[in-house]
Scaffold this active site. Sequence first.
Site, PDB file in Angstrom:
ATOM      1  N   HIS A  95       0.852  -1.188   0.000  1.00 28.92           N
ATOM      2  CA  HIS A  95       0.000   0.000   0.000  1.00 28.92           C
ATOM      3  C   HIS A  95       0.888   1.238   0.000  1.00 28.92           C
ATOM      4  CE1 HIS A  95      -3.111   2.893   1.269  1.00 28.92           C
ATOM      5  NE2 HIS A  95      -3.986   1.984   0.884  1.00 28.92           N
ATOM      6  N   ASP A 127      -7.805  -4.160  -0.564  1.00 24.56           N
ATOM      7  CA  ASP A 127      -8.356  -4.290  -1.915  1.00 24.56           C
ATOM      8  C   ASP A 127      -8.318  -5.734  -2.398  1.00 24.56           C
ATOM      9  OD1 ASP A 127      -8.820  -1.446  -2.344  1.00 24.56           O
ATOM     10  OD2 ASP A 127      -6.654  -1.250  -2.411  1.00 24.56           O
TER      11      ASP A 127
END
Length: 430
Positions: free
Chosen positions: A307, A365
Amino acid sequence: MADNKSATLRLGDKDIDLPIYSPTAGPDVVDIRKLYAEGGVFTYDPGFTSTASCDSTITFIDGDKGELLHRGYPIDQLAGKSHYLEVCYLLLYGELPTGAELEDFEARVTGHTMLHEQMTFFFRGFRRDAHPMAIMVGVVGAMSAFYHDSTDIADPWQREVASIRLIAKMPTIAAWAYKFWIGQPFIYPRNDLDYAGNFLRMCFAVPAEEYEVNPILSRAMDRIFTLHADHEQNASTSTVRLASSSGANPFACIAAGIACLWGPAHGGANQACLEMLEEIGTVDRIPEFIARAKDRDDPFRLMGFGHRVYKNFDPRATVMKQSADEVLDLLGIDDNPKLQVAKELEKVALADPYFAEKKLFPNVDFYSGIILEAMGFPTSMFTPIFALSRTVGWISQWKEQLDDPEHKIGRPRQLYQGATLRDYVDVEDR
């Protein structure tokens, strides 16, 4: 925000003292507002990666620690013990509600889930194959044409009504955008269902038969909403604040946020993850793609791992993984190639020292895409669901900005590299 420290910047033979503010959490902040007035220079910060555009009390992220706090509460506790509408209340009003406050808030949201009936004609003005996000941008922006009594941002009561309406109606708008896209009749909301269950029913029910909401799927959907509710000053939130700074009505501001979220670098990450799984295709090809991910000369990247903000781990991913395991176990999906690849890819990557060293762990995600795929949502609905979830964060940031006595219209500066002053040349002389 303490103002007892300062930094001195020397420009030529002139010293400029700049205040330093100490936040309750995070690094100190140098106040450069008088830099141009006293020094005649701007700062240059593409992407605003080192610039605070506002002060806020809503959400705090420590990427090195893997920490996400809403009003001080860790996201894993909220996702594990709370539910979406309670988190909405927390983000909007700053504190967890009492039982009576939560009951009142849920009743107000439930009472606003229906859309103005004339909006059904607005939906039908889109092409049959219009992307659900395109429909959401248009419909949310058009709400200002249907709800005139909640567009005056100077009226605190109208701001409150607009906030409740947006949170309440966004699931209906997203579900109807999906129904229109697949050519099925709109399903109206029901007041006897909770927020997530109502959304699932509006997406998957048909008039020909009743739809029973599975509590495990509803809980997983609620967690997706909760884990995406707010994420500090990201691109779409900053867009909402920038639109709001001009005095735009709340529906226009949220539509601007949805438009920004539509970008694949922002809201499309879980969709990109599923597309990557489709590209891998079968479990036996995973070693090939793992090798490509390690090759610095290969442009391929494992989507859904690592991330930009979280340098250690994504605190939302642990909770989302639990939901993914529950959903896959409930549905007993063993023959879906993408989900087979996802489960094996997760296992291989977590066991590989390379990914552990680079801290490339599965993020929110990765798991949210798996859950939505298993539930039966097409990838085109992933970002609309993200927009639905993030609406409360946008509204909370919008309300906070309007209450800030120091807020002013956004006007970033630039480093101009174009032509300097020159005279116009008539066309026959060029």
